[in-house]
Write a protein that holds these residues in place. Structure first.
Motif, mmCIF file in Angstrom:
data_model
loop_
_atom_site.group_PDB
_atom_site.id
_atom_site.type_symbol
_atom_site.label_atom_id
_atom_site.label_comp_id
_atom_site.label_asym_id
_atom_site.label_seq_id
_atom_site.Cartn_x
_atom_site.Cartn_y
_atom_site.Cartn_z
ATOM 1 N N ALA A 144 0.838 -1.186 0.000
ATOM 2 C CA ALA A 144 0.000 0.000 0.000
ATOM 3 C C ALA A 144 0.880 1.246 0.000
ATOM 4 O O ALA A 144 1.911 1.298 0.662
ATOM 5 N N GLU A 145 0.468 2.260 -0.751
ATOM 6 C CA GLU A 145 1.215 3.507 -0.791
ATOM 7 C C GLU A 145 1.079 4.212 0.550
ATOM 8 O O GLU A 145 -0.025 4.359 1.084
ATOM 9 N N THR A 146 2.191 4.675 1.095
ATOM 10 C CA THR A 146 2.175 5.303 2.418
ATOM 11 C C THR A 146 2.850 6.668 2.374
ATOM 12 O O THR A 146 3.534 7.024 1.420
ATOM 13 N N ARG A 147 2.643 7.404 3.433
ATOM 14 C CA ARG A 147 3.330 8.674 3.639
ATOM 15 C C ARG A 147 3.625 8.820 5.116
ATOM 16 O O ARG A 147 2.932 8.236 5.969
ATOM 17 N N ASN A 148 4.626 9.586 5.444
ATOM 18 C CA ASN A 148 5.035 9.748 6.833
ATOM 19 C C ASN A 148 4.420 11.002 7.432
ATOM 20 O O ASN A 148 4.435 12.069 6.807
ATOM 21 N N VAL A 149 3.851 10.858 8.620
ATOM 22 C CA VAL A 149 3.291 12.015 9.321
ATOM 23 C C VAL A 149 3.898 12.100 10.716
ATOM 24 O O VAL A 149 4.187 11.079 11.354
ATOM 25 N N GLN A 150 4.093 13.307 11.174
ATOM 26 C CA GLN A 150 4.590 13.553 12.525
ATOM 27 C C GLN A 150 3.410 13.894 13.411
ATOM 28 O O GLN A 150 2.522 14.658 13.015
ATOM 29 N N HIS A 151 3.392 13.355 14.616
ATOM 30 C CA HIS A 151 2.290 13.609 15.540
ATOM 31 C C HIS A 151 2.839 13.624 16.967
ATOM 32 O O HIS A 151 4.043 13.384 17.178
ATOM 33 N N PRO A 152 2.027 13.912 17.970
ATOM 34 C CA PRO A 152 2.541 14.070 19.341
ATOM 35 C C PRO A 152 3.267 12.861 19.904
ATOM 36 O O PRO A 152 4.037 13.001 20.856
ATOM 37 N N ASN A 194 6.632 9.634 14.738
ATOM 38 C CA ASN A 194 6.460 9.663 13.293
ATOM 39 C C ASN A 194 5.901 8.315 12.838
ATOM 40 O O ASN A 194 6.385 7.269 13.274
ATOM 41 N N THR A 195 4.910 8.361 11.962
ATOM 42 C CA THR A 195 4.255 7.125 11.545
ATOM 43 C C THR A 195 4.000 7.135 10.046
ATOM 44 O O THR A 195 3.571 8.146 9.477
ATOM 45 N N ASP A 196 4.263 6.018 9.402
ATOM 46 C CA ASP A 196 3.909 5.833 7.998
ATOM 47 C C ASP A 196 2.467 5.358 7.929
ATOM 48 O O ASP A 196 2.119 4.297 8.474
ATOM 49 N N ILE A 197 1.625 6.129 7.268
ATOM 50 C CA ILE A 197 0.209 5.788 7.178
ATOM 51 C C ILE A 197 -0.190 5.628 5.711
ATOM 52 O O ILE A 197 0.464 6.162 4.814
ATOM 53 N N PRO A 198 -1.270 4.890 5.433
ATOM 54 C CA PRO A 198 -1.728 4.741 4.053
ATOM 55 C C PRO A 198 -2.141 6.091 3.456
ATOM 56 O O PRO A 198 -2.764 6.904 4.142
ATOM 57 N N ALA A 232 -1.761 -1.603 13.862
ATOM 58 C CA ALA A 232 -1.839 -0.854 12.607
ATOM 59 C C ALA A 232 -1.178 0.502 12.810
ATOM 60 O O ALA A 232 -0.987 0.949 13.952
ATOM 61 N N PRO A 233 -0.822 1.200 11.746
ATOM 62 C CA PRO A 233 -0.303 2.563 11.895
ATOM 63 C C PRO A 233 -1.266 3.404 12.723
ATOM 64 O O PRO A 233 -2.477 3.438 12.434
ATOM 65 N N THR A 234 -0.728 4.064 13.737
ATOM 66 C CA THR A 234 -1.565 4.779 14.701
ATOM 67 C C THR A 234 -1.083 6.216 14.827
ATOM 68 O O THR A 234 0.112 6.465 15.007
ATOM 69 N N VAL A 235 -2.018 7.151 14.750
ATOM 70 C CA VAL A 235 -1.688 8.575 14.816
ATOM 71 C C VAL A 235 -2.537 9.241 15.890
ATOM 72 O O VAL A 235 -3.757 9.059 15.937
ATOM 73 N N ALA A 236 -1.874 9.997 16.741
ATOM 74 C CA ALA A 236 -2.555 10.764 17.780
ATOM 75 C C ALA A 236 -2.566 12.243 17.409
ATOM 76 O O ALA A 236 -1.682 12.723 16.691
ATOM 77 N N TYR A 237 -3.542 12.958 17.889
ATOM 78 C CA TYR A 237 -3.629 14.397 17.651
ATOM 79 C C TYR A 237 -4.261 15.059 18.869
ATOM 80 O O TYR A 237 -4.967 14.419 19.660
ATOM 81 N N GLU A 238 -3.997 16.347 19.017
ATOM 82 C CA GLU A 238 -4.604 17.122 20.091
ATOM 83 C C GLU A 238 -5.984 17.576 19.642
ATOM 84 O O GLU A 238 -6.157 18.063 18.520
ATOM 85 N N ASN A 239 -6.963 17.431 20.521
ATOM 86 C CA ASN A 239 -8.280 17.959 20.217
ATOM 87 C C ASN A 239 -8.269 19.479 20.276
ATOM 88 O O ASN A 239 -7.347 20.096 20.798
#
Length: 332
Positions: free
Chosen positions: A41-49, A52-56, A143-150
Motif C-alpha cells: 500500500a502507498e504510504t506517507r510519513n506524518v509527525q504527531h505528538p 512519526n508514523t507511515d500511514i496509508p 496498525a499505523p496509529t496517529v494521535a492528535y490534540e483535540n
C-alpha cells in the motif's frame, strides 16, 4: 477523560498475545474481509505528538478512538470508518452527520478494547492524544496509529478538523466544507447585524450540578464568535476555567447583563441530571426577573451540536439553529 482502573487493566493485560494476533490478522488478508496488503500500500510519513508514523495515503479500514473529531470528521468526509468510539450522551452519533456505513461498529465511550481492535483489522487507527497515549505501543503493533490534540487550549477547531481530514486523505473535501461554512457564517452575521449590535448574548449550559456560562475555545462559544456575537460581561467573569464560569442558584442574577440567554441541557455524558438543575434555577424568583427572561429572549439549543459538535456539519447546524432562534425572538 482520564482512564479508570478498568482501562489500565485492559491496557496491561493480554499484550503478550497481541502481537501474535495482529500477525495472524495480517496473514489472513486483513482478517475480517480487508483487501489491502499493507506491504504494498502507498504510504506517507506524518509527525504527531507520539512520534512519526507511515500511514496509508488512501486508508481502507479506519478505526477512530475519538468520539469527537475522529468520529465526526470521518463520517463527514466519507472516510471508510469501520469502527469508532461514540458519544456517551443522549445520542451516540449526532443526527447532523452522515450515517455510518453498513457494518460500522461502536466501540462505546472511553473503553478501548484491544482485542476488538485487532479483529477489526484496521489499516489506520486515529484518536486524540488523551485516548491513545497509554496504549500507543499496543495500538501501533496492530496498525499505523496517529494521535492528535483535540481543539482547545488555543487551537481552533477548524485546524483540528483539517488535520484529521488530512490523515484520512480527504483534506480537499474538508477545505471545501470549511470554506462554505465561513461563507454561511458571514451571511448569518450580515442578516442579524442590527440585532446583534444592540443585544448582548450569554451562552449557558445546565450540567448535573450547576449552571455554567460558556466561553473561550468551547465549540458553541467559538461559533458565536465567528458570527460576531457580542457576549455579556458576565461571560468574562473572573474564576472558573477558560471554558466556563460557574454560577450557583443564589447568584443567577449575574445573568442580568445579558439581553439574550441561549441555553442547553447536558451534553457529553450528562443525561437526566440537568433537567432537575434547570428546574431548580428557573424556579428561582430571580430568574424570572432577568431582563432576557422578561423580554422573552431565552431560547433552548441542541447540546449535540453546541456541546458535542466537532465538525463542519455541527457548525452549520449551530448556524441554522442560531438563525431560526433569532428570527423568533422579539427584535426590540
Amino acid at each position: 477523560m482520564p482512564y479508570d482502573d478498568r482501562q489500565a487493566t485492559l491496557g496491561r493485560r493480554g499484550f503478550t498475545g497481541l502481537l501474535g494476533a495482529a500477525v495472524v490478522a495480517g496473514l489472513t488478508g486483513c482478517g475480517s474481509g480487508g483487501d489491502i496488503n499493507p506491504s504494498i500500500a502507498e504510504t506517507r510519513n506524518v509527525q504527531h505528538p507520539l512520534g512519526n508514523t507511515d500511514i496509508p495515503v488512501s486508508p481502507k479500514r479506519v478505526v477512530s478512538l475519538d468520539a469527537s473529531g475522529g468520529l465526526q470528521v470521518s463520517l463527514e468526509v466519507g472516510a471508510p470508518l469501520v469502527a469508532s468510539e461514540t458519544l456517551d450522551g443522549a445520542v451516540s452519533v449526532p443526527g447532523y452527520l452522515p450515517r455510518p456505513a453498513a457494518g460500522f461498529q461502536s466501540l462505546g465511550f472511553n473503553q478501548p478494547n484491544l482485542e476488538k481492535v485487532v479483529k477489526l483489522a484496521p489499516d489506520l487507527i486515529i484518536g486524540n492524544l488523551q485516548r491513545i497515549k497509554d496504549l500507543y505501543p499496543q495500538l501501533s503493533a496492530i496498525a499505523p496509529t496517529v494521535a492528535y490534540e483535540n481543539a482547545g487550549k488555543g487551537k481552533p477547531w477548524q485546524d483540528s478538523v483539517r488535520l484529521i481530514a488530512d490523515l484520512l486523505g480527504e483534506s480537499g473535501k474538508q477545505d471545501a466544507a470549511l470554506g462554505s461554512f465561513h461563507e454561511r457564517a458571514l451571511q448569518v452575521k450580515s442578516e442579524h447585524q442590527a440585532f446583534l449590535a444592540k443585544h448582548s448574548v450569554a451562552l449557558v449550559r445546565f450540567t448535573n450540578n450547576e449552571l455554567r456560562i460558556l466561553r473561550g475555545p468551547i465549540f458553541g462559544s467559538t461559533i458565536l464568535d465567528e458570527i460576531g456575537v457580542r457576549r455579556s460581561p458576565s461571560t468574562a467573569g473572573a474564576g472558573g476555567t477558560d471554558t466556563y464560569y460557574p454560577i450557583n442558584r443564589e447568584h443567577v442574577g449575574l445573568l442580568a447583563d445579558a439581553d439574550v440567554i441561549l441555553y442547553f441541557l447536558g451534553g457529553g455524558a450528562f443525561n437526566a441530571g440537568p433537567d432537575q438543575i434547570f428546574k431548580s434555577y428557573t424556579s428561582n424568583p430571580i430568574w424570572a426577573q432577568l431582563p432576557a427572561v422578561k423580554a422573552g429572549r431565552v431560547a433552548r439549543l441542541d447540546p449535540a451540536a453546541w456541546w458535542d459538535g466537532y465538525s463542519v456539519s455541527a457548525a452549520n447546524t449551530c448556524l441554522q439553529q442560531f438563525t431560526m432562534t433569532l428570527r423568533k425572538l422579539p427584535q426590540k
